[in-house]
Design an enzyme around this catalytic site. Structure first.
Site, PDB file in Angstrom:
ATOM      1  N   LYS A   1       0.844  -1.202   0.000  1.00 52.80           N
ATOM      2  CA  LYS A   1       0.000   0.000   0.000  1.00 52.80           C
ATOM      3  C   LYS A   1       0.880   1.253   0.000  1.00 52.80           C
ATOM      4  O   LYS A   1       2.080   1.168   0.283  1.00 52.80           O
ATOM      5  CB  LYS A   1      -0.907  -0.018   1.233  1.00 52.80           C
ATOM      6  CG  LYS A   1      -0.110   0.026   2.536  1.00 52.80           C
ATOM      7  CD  LYS A   1      -0.964  -0.288   3.759  1.00 52.80           C
ATOM      8  CE  LYS A   1      -0.111  -0.195   5.005  1.00 52.80           C
ATOM      9  NZ  LYS A   1      -0.770  -0.776   6.175  1.00 52.80           N
TER      10      LYS A   1
ATOM     11  N   ARG B   1     -10.096   0.561  15.727  1.00 57.00           N
ATOM     12  CA  ARG B   1     -10.114   1.483  14.592  1.00 57.00           C
ATOM     13  C   ARG B   1     -11.176   1.069  13.588  1.00 57.00           C
ATOM     14  O   ARG B   1     -11.932   1.874  13.098  1.00 57.00           O
ATOM     15  CB  ARG B   1      -8.723   1.491  13.947  1.00 57.00           C
ATOM     16  CG  ARG B   1      -8.530   2.479  12.845  1.00 57.00           C
ATOM     17  CD  ARG B   1      -7.094   2.521  12.359  1.00 57.00           C
ATOM     18  NE  ARG B   1      -6.664   1.279  11.726  1.00 57.00           N
ATOM     19  CZ  ARG B   1      -5.496   1.127  11.091  1.00 57.00           C
ATOM     20  NH1 ARG B   1      -4.639   2.125  11.030  1.00 57.00           N
ATOM     21  NH2 ARG B   1      -5.173  -0.029  10.541  1.00 57.00           N
TER      22      ARG B   1
ATOM     23  N   TYR C   1      13.124  32.871   5.546  1.00 54.26           N
ATOM     24  CA  TYR C   1      11.824  33.330   6.052  1.00 54.26           C
ATOM     25  C   TYR C   1      11.820  33.371   7.576  1.00 54.26           C
ATOM     26  O   TYR C   1      12.263  32.431   8.237  1.00 54.26           O
ATOM     27  CB  TYR C   1      10.718  32.370   5.608  1.00 54.26           C
ATOM     28  CG  TYR C   1      10.359  32.462   4.139  1.00 54.26           C
ATOM     29  CD1 TYR C   1       9.843  33.636   3.594  1.00 54.26           C
ATOM     30  CD2 TYR C   1      10.525  31.365   3.307  1.00 54.26           C
ATOM     31  CE1 TYR C   1       9.505  33.711   2.250  1.00 54.26           C
ATOM     32  CE2 TYR C   1      10.179  31.424   1.967  1.00 54.26           C
ATOM     33  CZ  TYR C   1       9.666  32.603   1.443  1.00 54.26           C
ATOM     34  OH  TYR C   1       9.326  32.670   0.118  1.00 54.26           O
TER      35      TYR C   1
ATOM     36  N   MET D   1       9.870  26.248   0.368  1.00 53.99           N
ATOM     37  CA  MET D   1       9.205  25.337  -0.573  1.00 53.99           C
ATOM     38  C   MET D   1      10.214  24.540  -1.403  1.00 53.99           C
ATOM     39  O   MET D   1      10.067  23.337  -1.589  1.00 53.99           O
ATOM     40  CB  MET D   1       8.258  26.121  -1.481  1.00 53.99           C
ATOM     41  CG  MET D   1       7.259  25.245  -2.215  1.00 53.99           C
ATOM     42  SD  MET D   1       6.115  26.179  -3.229  1.00 53.99           S
ATOM     43  CE  MET D   1       4.992  26.857  -2.020  1.00 53.99           C
TER      44      MET D   1
HETATM   45  C1  LIG Z   1       0.115  -1.554   6.947  1.00 48.57           C
HETATM   46  C2  LIG Z   1      -0.378  -2.797   7.531  1.00 48.57           C
HETATM   47  C3  LIG Z   1       0.507  -3.814   7.913  1.00 48.57           C
HETATM   48  C4  LIG Z   1       2.013  -3.657   7.895  1.00 48.57           C
HETATM   49  O1  LIG Z   1       2.456  -3.017   9.071  1.00 48.57           O
HETATM   50  P1  LIG Z   1       4.034  -2.760   9.307  1.00 48.57           P
HETATM   51  O2  LIG Z   1       4.081  -2.186  10.662  1.00 48.57           O
HETATM   52  O3  LIG Z   1       4.446  -1.779   8.263  1.00 48.57           O
HETATM   53  O4  LIG Z   1       4.711  -4.064   9.163  1.00 48.57           O
HETATM   54  C5  LIG Z   1      -0.039  -5.017   8.319  1.00 48.57           C
HETATM   55  N1  LIG Z   1      -1.382  -5.194   8.390  1.00 48.57           N
HETATM   56  C6  LIG Z   1      -2.259  -4.213   8.062  1.00 48.57           C
HETATM   57  C7  LIG Z   1      -3.719  -4.472   8.184  1.00 48.57           C
HETATM   58  C8  LIG Z   1      -1.784  -2.985   7.630  1.00 48.57           C
HETATM   59  O5  LIG Z   1      -2.659  -2.030   7.316  1.00 48.57           O
END
Ligand SMILES: *Cc1c(COP(=O)(O)O)cnc(C)c1O
Length: 390
Positions: free
Chosen positions: A50, A148, A281, A329
């Protein structure tokens, strides 16, 4: 090969390359996968790709991990899964953040595995799956303590029964996520795991199909062996950082993770200013001596955030020098007055990574920014041109 963020892609113009470059080491990615493999034992590995592989480039990383034996890939949204499929990956692809009705079409078309976070979507999923003449395998996300997202333990059996009743759907697996697996000393991870096991055992007992069970992120994989189950989902460790920050020994025989990302720029100007000069700045830094400055063509637009002002250090000629004044920037100032060697326009400066015997890690930058390595990698990697090296 170069990939650039959409923002910096200039259609029809051949890029001679930005002064700022992110280099990704395929060798480091491979090495980190092998370290995870060793820790995972019999468990399958689902690399989390991701966020464009935490800024390292989803397709390029997925190719490396596939060649090393990745069993599946984890993405946040269906769109990312579609991109992997279009690139030819045949692996199971898990869409982790949940499903909206309008993404079901993509899920079916690209044969993605949706993770179900509540029961509401099931009737629509069933309907479209039947129309599509498929049997769609689902994974259910259980909220076993993350608080969550996901199905609460007391509601799991209801959701599972609905999946079993509805045509075109079947339960393929169950998962949860650890909130504190980066904290080696906390009892939280084993408590969450115990609850997850209780719930998953209950479901497995009443289910015909062999279910895939998975919960371990990098923290679980590296620090809580018992949590590996059928499959592990490492992210940050594949990119070479430790979930708890400080690098330390993780595998018996001194094997260390290798950071895969390096962020470099080129000095655009070297200049000397008199004592008492306010810099940049807000004039937040005033020189207390005649000061030699290296001007870097990097700034918050490139993910080198303004909160690094007067805090960060960079490497030039293998030594550390402090950032002085505000990061703006596209420009950042570095005090090189104490440099023993002559620093010139065009010389390389390392913002993240190794130069000679010195190294600036994503964790160190994260500590200056008040955040974690994950955010640093996403910022640098996804806002700059990426170059792959072997
Ligand atoms: C991002 C994620 C992981 C990976 O977590 P890391 O700490 O980067 O190893 C595993 N499971 C889920 C559901 C995630 O969203």
């Amino acid at each position: 090969m170069v990939t650039v963020g959409e923002k910096k892609r200039v259609r029809g113009i051949r890029l001679s390359g930005s002064l700022n470059r992110v280099e990704i080491s395929r060798a480091a990615l491979r090495h980190n996968f092998r370290v995870c493999r060793q820790k995972a034992g019999q468990a399958a590995i689902m690399p989390m790709v991701k966020a464009d592989a935490y800024g390292h480039g989803m397709l390029e990383c997925a190719r490396v991990f596939a060649a090393e034996g990745a069993a599946a890939f984890g993405v946040a949204e269906a769109l990312e899964g579609a991109v992997l499929r279009e690139a030819g990956f045949q692996h199971p692809i898990y869409v982790l953040v949940g499903v909206l009705p309008e993404t079901i079409g993509d899920i079916l078309q690209y044969n993605l595995t949706p993770v179900i976070v509540d029961g509401d979507i099931l009737p629509e999923l069933s309907k479209q799956s039947v129309i599509n003449n498929t049997e769609l395998g689902l994974h259910v996300k259980i909220d076993a303590g993350m608080g969550r997202q996901g199905v609460l333990p007391e509601d799991v059996s209801t959701v599972v029964s609905r999946i079993n009743e509805l045509p075109g759907l079947y339960l393929a697996g169950i998962m949860a996520h650890f909130p504190m697996a980066d904290d080696v000393k906390s009892s939280n991870t084993l408590e969450v795991f115990e609850l997850f096991q209780k719930v998953s055992d209950g479901i497995a007992g009443s289910n015909q199909v062999d279910l895939l069970m998975h919960i371990a992120n990098s923290g679980g994989l590296f620090h809580f062996d018992a949590t590996r189950m059928n499959m592990v989902r490492p992210g940050i460790s594949l990119y070479g950082c430790y979930p708890e920050g400080e690098p330390h020994l993780v595998v018996e025989d001194d094997v260390q993770l290798e950071p895969a990302m390096k962020f470099t720029t080129r000095i655009i100007q070297v200049r000397t200013v008199p004592t008492g000069t306010g810099l940049g700045y807000g004039q937040t830094y005033v020189t207390s001596r005649r000061t030699r400055l290296a001007v870097l063509p990097v700034g918050y637009e490139d993910g080198y955030l303004r909160c690094l002002s007067n805090k960060a250090e960079v490497l030039i000629h293998g030594r550390r020098f402090p950032v002085v004044g505000r990061v703006s920037m596209n420009l950042t100032l570095v005090d090189i007055t104490d440099a023993p060697s002559e620093i010139r326009q065009g010389d390389e400066s390392i913002l993240l990574g190794r130069q000679g015997s010195e190294i600036i890690t994503a964790d160190e930058i994260a500590s200056w920014m008040g955040t974690i390595s994950y955010e640093v990698l996403c910022l640098f990697g996804n806002l700059n041109s990426r170059y792959y090296i072997d």
